[in-house]
Scaffold this active site. Structure first.
Site, PDB file in Angstrom:
ATOM      1  N   TYR A 113     -13.247  -1.983   2.049  1.00 15.03           N
ATOM      2  CA  TYR A 113     -14.523  -1.341   1.715  1.00 15.03           C
ATOM      3  C   TYR A 113     -15.718  -2.290   1.813  1.00 15.03           C
ATOM      4  O   TYR A 113     -16.740  -1.943   2.386  1.00 15.03           O
ATOM      5  CB  TYR A 113     -14.488  -0.691   0.316  1.00 15.03           C
ATOM      6  N   ILE A 122       7.648  -5.074   8.472  1.00 16.83           N
ATOM      7  CA  ILE A 122       7.621  -4.501   7.120  1.00 16.83           C
ATOM      8  C   ILE A 122       7.378  -3.019   7.339  1.00 16.83           C
ATOM      9  O   ILE A 122       6.289  -2.595   7.702  1.00 16.83           O
ATOM     10  CB  ILE A 122       6.554  -5.155   6.234  1.00 16.83           C
ATOM     11  N   TYR A 149      -2.243  -9.643   5.225  1.00 15.76           N
ATOM     12  CA  TYR A 149      -1.977  -8.283   5.684  1.00 15.76           C
ATOM     13  C   TYR A 149      -3.238  -7.740   6.329  1.00 15.76           C
ATOM     14  O   TYR A 149      -4.238  -7.506   5.653  1.00 15.76           O
ATOM     15  CB  TYR A 149      -1.525  -7.413   4.515  1.00 15.76           C
ATOM     16  N   LYS A 151       1.176 -10.026   8.348  1.00 21.53           N
ATOM     17  CA  LYS A 151       1.651  -8.684   8.668  1.00 21.53           C
ATOM     18  C   LYS A 151       0.534  -8.014   9.443  1.00 21.53           C
ATOM     19  O   LYS A 151      -0.547  -7.770   8.916  1.00 21.53           O
ATOM     20  CB  LYS A 151       1.966  -7.911   7.387  1.00 21.53           C
ATOM     21  N   ARG A 188      -7.237   0.894   7.486  1.00 16.30           N
ATOM     22  CA  ARG A 188      -7.351   1.181   6.059  1.00 16.30           C
ATOM     23  C   ARG A 188      -8.471   0.377   5.391  1.00 16.30           C
ATOM     24  O   ARG A 188      -9.108   0.867   4.458  1.00 16.30           O
ATOM     25  CB  ARG A 188      -6.023   0.883   5.339  1.00 16.30           C
ATOM     26  N   THR A 211       0.826  -1.214   0.000  1.00 14.48           N
ATOM     27  CA  THR A 211       0.000   0.000   0.000  1.00 14.48           C
ATOM     28  C   THR A 211       0.862   1.267   0.000  1.00 14.48           C
ATOM     29  O   THR A 211       0.477   2.286  -0.576  1.00 14.48           O
ATOM     30  CB  THR A 211      -0.964   0.006   1.197  1.00 14.48           C
ATOM     31  N   THR A 212       2.047   1.214   0.617  1.00 13.40           N
ATOM     32  CA  THR A 212       2.957   2.360   0.631  1.00 13.40           C
ATOM     33  C   THR A 212       3.444   2.703  -0.777  1.00 13.40           C
ATOM     34  O   THR A 212       3.835   3.842  -1.044  1.00 13.40           O
ATOM     35  CB  THR A 212       4.147   2.078   1.568  1.00 13.40           C
TER      36      THR A 212
END
Length: 292
Positions: A109, A206, A135, A164, A140, A46-47
């Protein structure tokens, strides 16, 4: 999965002033991570602003990174989303050499039930040719992979090898450590939680701030792994404020500003709907950089 133990970094995707991917800066960033002691690289998590890259751009970034790294470090590919059929297709077709695992974010979502999360990952694991890291980042995604679901997936799907965790719940971390098998890995997904999570038994992080300060993050993880928590606490404290500033106006806006100031990448450009950090945050970042 020894490749996933230690300090990993979720690489940013540098952009040129016209918004295209800046491969020269990406190469600089990769070399910086290797030189400063990172253990592995996560490409297009996502980063990496993956949601704003199209399919061809993602393929090119994965291929460039694999070619540039040339086996110097293990690589993890970020492939996740809220359309299970599309994620199954992507992991099935992923065949770029040099990668040892796939990091797959929980569906966002849609807010699936725990059974929906389980079935999503089960379908993904059946299609994947590489091991999968779950993850969990409820802040988020809007939903939480509960420990029981993570453990159920690890038991049912042999290629689901790690999680993660960025839920900020130490009760949850403790449940995972209590109930998991020895070969299922807990990885910190939140920089400030790395030290206490490793004290619980996590194998590393991470990292986001590791883009800018890879040596500090890698050393912190090594000190924790060796049980040297007094030394690790100093590094942990050094990074707290700058990490907060990295996220205050959205990730990776802050860390890109640091990298530009360090001369690692050419611009701090991000793709809409993200925008560069404000002048006020820039000044705060510069002040903290001087302290570090």
């Amino acid at each position: 999965m020894n490749e996933l133990q230690g300090a990993g970094v979720a690489l940013v995707t540098p952009f040129n002033t016209d918004g295209t991917v800046d491969y020269e800066s990406l190469g600089n960033l990769i070399d910086y991570q290797i030189k400063e002691g990172m253990d592995y690289l996560v490409v297009l998590g996502t980063t990496g602003e993956t949601a704003t890259l199209n399919a061809e751009e993602r393929k090119q970034v994965w291929e460039f990174t694999s070619t540039h790294v040339a086996g110097r470090l293990p690589l993890v590919a970020g492939i996740g989303g809220n359309n299970t059929q599309e994620i199954v297709r992507q992991v099935d077709q992923f065949s770029i050499s040099g990668y040892c695992a796939i990091l797959s974010v929980s569906p966002y979502y849609n807010k699936p039930t725990q059974e929906g999360i389980y079935q999503h990952y089960k379908a993904t694991s059946e299609a994947a040719k590489l091991p999968i890291i779950l993850y969990n980042v409820p802040g988020r995604t809007g939903s939480n992979i509960l420990p029981a679901t993570a453990i159920r997936l690890a038991k049912a799907c042999r290629n689901i090898v790690a999680i993660k965790e960025a839920s900020a719940s130490f009760a949850q971390f403790g449940e995972i450590m209590r109930d998991k098998s020895d070969d299922f890995l807990l990885i910190s997904g939140d920089d400030p939680a790395t030290l206490p999570m490793m004290a619980l038994g996590a194998v590393g992080v991470i990292s986001v701030v590791g883009n800018a300060y890879p040596k500090k993050v890698a050393t912190l993880v090594k000190e924790c792994a060796n049980g040297n928590y007094i030394e690790a606490r100093k590094l942990h404290s050094d990074l707290l404020k700058i990490t907060d500033l990295c996220f205050i106006e959205g990730n990776p806006c802050g860390v890109k500003y640091i990298l530009k100031n360090q001369g690692i990448i050419a611009t701090d450009g991000v793709r809409l709907p993200l925008v560069p950090v404000s002048t006020q945050t820039q000044e705060a970042i510069e002040k903290e950089m001087e302290k570090i």
